[in-house]
Design a protein around this motif. Sequence first.
Motif: not given
Lengths: 124, 277
Positions: B8-18
């Motif tokens: 979940l942390v990685l998903f949210l980080g990746a969402y923000a990055a994208g």
Amino acid sequence: MMTDARLQSTIGYLLRIGVYTSLGTVALGGIFYLIHHGSEQAVYAAYQPQHQPMGAVLRQLFANLAAGNPEALMLLGTMMLFATPILRLLFSLIGFLLERDKLYVAITLIVLAIICVSIAGGLG
Amino acid sequence: MSVLVFTLVLFLGAYAAGLVGSLTGLGGGVIIIPLLSVFLGVDIHYAIGAALVSVIATSSGSAAAYVREGITNMRIGMFLEIATTVGAVFGALLATVAPTRVIALLFGSILIFSAINSLRKKTQHILQESSPLATSLRLYGSYPGPDGAIHYGTRHVIGGFAMMIFAGIMSGLLGIGSGALKVIAMDNIMRIPFKVSTTTSNFMMGVTATASAVVYLQRGYIQPTICMPVVVGVLFGALTGARILLRTPPDKLRKFFAAVIGFLALQMIYNGITGKI
């Protein structure tokens, strides 16, 4: 040029389908993975240098898929994502062939040859 | 940390990055790598693998839209892909032998450079005449403008090609799209109009990243469990970004993002020097 415009829209369409299909496959594998392993500890060991040839990667992938391993499904989706740009190259090649643009047929073949070298392990 | 929380942390980080990546034109990879290696303690090799996979996803996802609008120049892209793919294969092989701290230091430096470059004012220049080499390679074209098609030429093919080899090496070594380096090769050296160079560079990233990704795959850099939330997150983030782009003033955002990237870069360089990576 008419052929150019048609070729470009075909390529755009192809890229989009490729991305959504692989995204769906990765996400599906991810859901199964989280259901089975979600409560385990996330431990990622330090990277160990390795070299597994592409043939072995594929054999292992299909063996794991047959065994119903969700990680293999995620890997399959990821590899389908790698295939989209390669398919794009093949479509460009067909397009340049239809336009009888010999120079760009040759250039596209060079790029494809380089990709083949990296699939073969990158001369390493 | 459980697998679920990590994902979940990685998903949210990746969402923000994208999201931010698509708003500012800097790829998402530059945020993914520090997030994974500095904050989540994942080995930088896996971080590079996951970031590179996200580069392919965003490139194919956004190129689809641009190609249809007829802005991307497929001949320029294809020709320069010879340079970027050769560089990418070399870069990927270098990554397997380069010490981790060297990768961290290099990554930090490229990050700072990209942040500064994203703040630079873009000047549009359109060449009427192509150089003889560019003409024989058919490296010219046109794109739809407000009052009909805008025709453009190019120059300094060899210089641009050389810069693209370097961009490819960095891409394969660090797992990034090297957008900033590609734009330098196309805008500053070859004088390709900004609109064309940005979309063509994005279009090229997919093939370039694939050239090194298949090497990564055989070297065990691609961890499906890490790639999964990154790919899904970055793509959704980029899709959201493409919608917001119409309303938000990108200038303030670009400055904010440059500051974030600068901070991450210093963090990577510090960890590289102290050997914590």
